[in-house]
Design an enzyme around this catalytic site. Structure first.
Site, short mmCIF file in Angstrom:
data_model
loop_
_atom_site.label_atom_id
_atom_site.label_comp_id
_atom_site.label_asym_id
_atom_site.label_seq_id
_atom_site.Cartn_x
_atom_site.Cartn_y
_atom_site.Cartn_z
N SER A 1 11.38 -6.39 10.13
CA SER A 1 12.47 -5.87 9.31
C SER A 1 13.80 -6.13 10.02
O SER A 1 13.84 -6.19 11.25
CB SER A 1 12.32 -4.37 9.07
OG SER A 1 13.46 -3.82 8.43
N TYR B 1 9.65 4.43 10.43
CA TYR B 1 9.56 3.02 10.08
C TYR B 1 10.14 2.15 11.19
O TYR B 1 9.52 1.16 11.62
CB TYR B 1 10.32 2.79 8.77
CG TYR B 1 10.33 1.36 8.27
CD1 TYR B 1 9.20 0.81 7.68
CD2 TYR B 1 11.47 0.58 8.37
CE1 TYR B 1 9.21 -0.49 7.20
CE2 TYR B 1 11.50 -0.72 7.90
CZ TYR B 1 10.37 -1.25 7.32
OH TYR B 1 10.38 -2.54 6.85
#
Length: 347
Positions: free
Chosen positions: A199, A212
């Site tokens: 990410s 996350y």
């Protein structure tokens, strides 16, 4: 070859290196610095563009993709099948009536195989390895493993129950490592590829996303270590670092955000509830709802990055399929002092 922001960055880097080289040479030898700069830039950029355009054929090559129930994984499995790869699509709900698995099974192709695969289940991972070995025809090879399965959530550190942190780590990091280790012997024999989705937030943290982000920072470290170790085997390891594609993947929904908020509030201690206050908590939840409707709606930049990681003869270490806003933010986060990033982007 499709032109991308990553390729523009690489050509600009060639220009910077050429400028330094031209200045160094011009101080030692009497020559035109500008002419030498243009010549070097043209040569270096040309070499890069040619090398980036070289690709391998999908013929005889198989790819395992995890997390094919929806989003990137589902779209990638269909895309790779259309390109001519034999695709093993791992789905969490393959045996539970999942819509993604149903859609994949409806494809009229003898080269698209749906596997039951929960990346947190050692038993299912072992079964998937055996299925791949059994199905893969003689003369074909497992060219690539695409680690796409993931789990995302939100919340400030003091709000998120520890079991949610554990779930994020188990799915996004430990499960990913387990799948990679299980299939790596086959990939090594093929001198193939390991392509992993991380990410943009793995390189520029933000509040409200700690479970996350913690898991994705760990993924980056794992992939870097794996890349160094696999060089001796001829295996290339690449990381995909997307920007904001929430609107395209529906990884967050308003109902999901509300359900998570209810869980967090119920499990929060009375002291934490009192210190933060209900109004602040609700404001952050509402902000997350607005965020859930943002981002790019076109998945193609991410699919293209995955594809290049699999087919380029000289794949990039990192692909950044993100819009200009996130590219600028990533540059600030990774190249400028922390206080600049915090002043500009952290509220």
């Amino acid at each position: 070859m499709k032109w991308t922001w990553d390729k523009s960055d690489a050509v600009l880097m060639c220009g910077m290196v050429s400028a330094v080289g031209a200045m160094a040479v011009s101080t030692l030898v009497s020559c035109s610095c500008w002419l030498l700069f243009i010549l070097l830039w043209g040569v270096f950029a040309g070499i890069y563009i040619i090398s980036a355009a070289l690709e391998v054929s999908p013929e005889g090559r198989c790819v395992l993709v995890t997390g094919c129930d929806s989003g990137f994984g589902l779209a990638l499995a269909l895309h790779l099948n259309n390109l001519g790869f034999r695709v093993f699509a791992g789905c969490l709900l393959a045996e539970s009536g999942g819509e993604g698995a149903k859609q994949l099974r409806q494809v009229k192709s003898g080269k698209l195989h749906v596997l039951q695969l929960d990346v947190t289940s050692p038993k299912q991972i072992s079964a998937a390895v055996e299925q791949v070995k059994k199905i893969m025809p003689k003369g074909e090879m497992l060219w690539g493993v695409v680690n796409n399965a993931g789990y995302s959530t939100y919340g400030e550190v003091e709000w998120v129950p520890i079991d949610i942190f554990n779930k994020a780590l188990q799915v996004n990091t430990v499960g990913l490592i387990a799948v990679t280790k299980a299939f790596l012997p086959l990939v090594r024999k093929a001198k193939g590829r390991v392509v992993t989705i991380s990410s943009g937030l793995a390189r520029m943290a933000a509040p409200m996303r700690s479970p996350y982000i913690v898991s994705k920072y760990a993924v980056e470290g794992f992939c870097d270590c794996l890349r160094y170790e696999m060089r001796a085997w001829g295996v290339k390891v690449s990381i995909i670092e997307p920007g904001n594609f929430i609107a395209a993947t529906n990884i967050f929904t308003k109902k999901g955000i509300e359900d998570t908020a209810e869980i967090m509030w119920k499990q929060m201690s009375e002291e934490v509830k009192k210190d933060y206050g209900r109004s602040h908590f609700r404001a952050r939840v509402d902000l997350m709802k607005k965020y859930a409707n943002t981002g790019d709606t076109d998945l193609s930049p991410v699919l293209h990055a995955f594809t290049e990681g699999l087919v380029q003869r000289f794949p990039q270490v990192r692909y950044n399929p993100m819009n200009l806003y996130f590219r600028a933010r990533l540059f600030v986060a990774t190249h400028l002092p922390e206080w600049v990033y915090e002043r500009l982007y952290i509220q």
